[in-house]
Design a protein around this motif. Sequence first.
Motif, PDB file in Angstrom:
ATOM      1  N   THR A  59       0.860  -1.292  -0.032  1.00  0.00           N
ATOM      2  CA  THR A  59      -0.035  -0.013   0.098  1.00  0.00           C
ATOM      3  C   THR A  59       0.763   1.213   0.084  1.00  0.00           C
ATOM      4  O   THR A  59       0.526   2.221  -0.749  1.00  0.00           O
ATOM      5  CB  THR A  59      -0.871  -0.116   1.183  1.00  0.00           C
ATOM      6  OG1 THR A  59      -1.766  -1.052   0.952  1.00  0.00           O
ATOM      7  CG2 THR A  59      -1.824   1.331   1.115  1.00  0.00           C
ATOM      8  N   SER A  60       1.862   1.466   0.849  1.00  0.00           N
ATOM      9  CA  SER A  60       2.778   2.321   0.923  1.00  0.00           C
ATOM     10  C   SER A  60       3.482   2.754  -0.575  1.00  0.00           C
ATOM     11  O   SER A  60       3.639   3.722  -0.926  1.00  0.00           O
ATOM     12  CB  SER A  60       3.919   2.319   2.011  1.00  0.00           C
ATOM     13  OG  SER A  60       4.835   1.283   1.779  1.00  0.00           O
ATOM     14  N   GLU A  61       3.887   1.608  -1.086  1.00  0.00           N
ATOM     15  CA  GLU A  61       4.544   1.687  -2.325  1.00  0.00           C
ATOM     16  C   GLU A  61       3.502   2.288  -3.535  1.00  0.00           C
ATOM     17  O   GLU A  61       3.940   3.161  -4.163  1.00  0.00           O
ATOM     18  CB  GLU A  61       5.007   0.349  -2.821  1.00  0.00           C
ATOM     19  CG  GLU A  61       6.111  -0.369  -2.207  1.00  0.00           C
ATOM     20  CD  GLU A  61       6.833  -1.547  -2.838  1.00  0.00           C
ATOM     21  OE1 GLU A  61       8.007  -1.635  -2.785  1.00  0.00           O
ATOM     22  OE2 GLU A  61       5.794  -2.362  -3.374  1.00  0.00           O
ATOM     23  N   PHE A  62       2.212   1.840  -3.491  1.00  0.00           N
ATOM     24  CA  PHE A  62       1.332   2.362  -4.479  1.00  0.00           C
ATOM     25  C   PHE A  62       0.952   3.824  -4.314  1.00  0.00           C
ATOM     26  O   PHE A  62       0.864   4.567  -5.138  1.00  0.00           O
ATOM     27  CB  PHE A  62       0.363   1.282  -4.338  1.00  0.00           C
ATOM     28  CG  PHE A  62       0.100   0.465  -5.410  1.00  0.00           C
ATOM     29  CD1 PHE A  62      -0.740   0.404  -6.728  1.00  0.00           C
ATOM     30  CD2 PHE A  62       1.199  -0.673  -5.481  1.00  0.00           C
ATOM     31  CE1 PHE A  62      -0.557  -0.758  -7.485  1.00  0.00           C
ATOM     32  CE2 PHE A  62       1.136  -1.563  -6.282  1.00  0.00           C
ATOM     33  CZ  PHE A  62       0.345  -1.494  -7.412  1.00  0.00           C
ATOM     34  N   ILE A  97      -7.563   2.436  -1.166  1.00  0.00           N
ATOM     35  CA  ILE A  97      -6.425   3.585  -1.023  1.00  0.00           C
ATOM     36  C   ILE A  97      -7.079   4.762  -1.549  1.00  0.00           C
ATOM     37  O   ILE A  97      -6.608   5.874  -0.690  1.00  0.00           O
ATOM     38  CB  ILE A  97      -5.226   3.123  -1.983  1.00  0.00           C
ATOM     39  CG1 ILE A  97      -4.904   1.881  -1.647  1.00  0.00           C
ATOM     40  CG2 ILE A  97      -4.299   4.205  -2.221  1.00  0.00           C
ATOM     41  CD1 ILE A  97      -3.679   1.010  -2.493  1.00  0.00           C
ATOM     42  N   GLU A  98      -7.822   5.136  -2.355  1.00  0.00           N
ATOM     43  CA  GLU A  98      -8.475   6.383  -2.706  1.00  0.00           C
ATOM     44  C   GLU A  98      -9.125   6.886  -1.527  1.00  0.00           C
ATOM     45  O   GLU A  98      -9.079   8.067  -1.453  1.00  0.00           O
ATOM     46  CB  GLU A  98      -9.409   6.111  -4.090  1.00  0.00           C
ATOM     47  CG  GLU A  98     -10.107   7.397  -4.500  1.00  0.00           C
ATOM     48  CD  GLU A  98     -10.496   7.435  -5.593  1.00  0.00           C
ATOM     49  OE1 GLU A  98     -11.380   8.052  -6.300  1.00  0.00           O
ATOM     50  OE2 GLU A  98     -10.454   6.209  -6.415  1.00  0.00           O
ATOM     51  N   VAL A 103      -5.672   9.347  -2.445  1.00  0.00           N
ATOM     52  CA  VAL A 103      -4.833   9.002  -3.594  1.00  0.00           C
ATOM     53  C   VAL A 103      -5.257   8.146  -4.508  1.00  0.00           C
ATOM     54  O   VAL A 103      -5.844   6.900  -4.341  1.00  0.00           O
ATOM     55  CB  VAL A 103      -3.277   8.417  -3.224  1.00  0.00           C
ATOM     56  CG1 VAL A 103      -2.586   8.193  -4.373  1.00  0.00           C
ATOM     57  CG2 VAL A 103      -2.655   9.434  -2.245  1.00  0.00           C
ATOM     58  N   THR A 104      -5.681   8.683  -5.997  1.00  0.00           N
ATOM     59  CA  THR A 104      -6.091   7.713  -6.961  1.00  0.00           C
ATOM     60  C   THR A 104      -4.926   6.913  -7.811  1.00  0.00           C
ATOM     61  O   THR A 104      -4.012   7.830  -8.286  1.00  0.00           O
ATOM     62  CB  THR A 104      -6.841   8.520  -7.912  1.00  0.00           C
ATOM     63  OG1 THR A 104      -8.081   9.077  -7.279  1.00  0.00           O
ATOM     64  CG2 THR A 104      -7.434   7.879  -9.116  1.00  0.00           C
ATOM     65  N   ILE A 105      -4.978   5.962  -7.816  1.00  0.00           N
ATOM     66  CA  ILE A 105      -3.968   5.059  -8.604  1.00  0.00           C
ATOM     67  C   ILE A 105      -4.341   5.397  -9.980  1.00  0.00           C
ATOM     68  O   ILE A 105      -5.208   4.713 -10.621  1.00  0.00           O
ATOM     69  CB  ILE A 105      -3.950   3.717  -8.313  1.00  0.00           C
ATOM     70  CG1 ILE A 105      -3.827   3.581  -6.672  1.00  0.00           C
ATOM     71  CG2 ILE A 105      -2.944   2.863  -8.938  1.00  0.00           C
ATOM     72  CD1 ILE A 105      -2.589   4.131  -6.000  1.00  0.00           C
TER      73      ILE A 105
END
Length: 218
Positions: A59-62, A97-98, A103-105
């Motif tokens: 998760t932190s990487e993404f 995550i969003e 944060v949007t991937i």
Amino acid sequence: MTDASDEQLVLQPPRPLRIGDAVPSFTARSTAGEISFDDYRGRWLLFFSHPADFTPVCTSEFVSIARAADKFAELDCALLGLSVDSLYSHVAWLKAIEEGFGVTIPFPLIEDPSMAIARAYGMLDATAQDTSTVRASYFIDPDGIIRAMTWYPLEIGRSVDEMLRTIAALQRTAGGDVVAPADWQPGDDLLYPAMPTMSDAHLGGESPTWFCRKRESE
């Protein structure tokens, strides 16, 4: 390969991929729809895998990669992720995550439940039962050739700054006329390549460091 993933590999190498190898083409489902590797021909690509969705390091990487997406775009480098998890897990994770990190991937995430792509890229050996140890990154040039790769263990996240530095260094040295020294950053001085003959060495003059000649940035 499974019907659920709809993965179709054109080539499966007999050994792990190495720097200088052409990468296998594939078609697979992703969070952005069906993805064909051939869609990325003509530009740089950072293709990276992660062990599992809904895990802290991944998760932190993404989040970090997504926040640096504009910097990768400035280098004309596309981003493409992969893990063994299903497409439905990917969608749920990216949505979480969003909502949780704001944060949007912005890049596709491929499903690989059969581990066919991971095996084709040499991320796993033939006997592996899951991808829990995979945190691999492949830096692929516009011709589909691997120019660099990194492997990290399950417990340690990758450095996004180093990913960006690697792409920039590969692009800057692609012509073969310069090489990048340790800790090089865009805008820093580069080095001339090694001199293969005595005649070439004499071109360095009387300097005792003729074998490590600096070339000032332009």
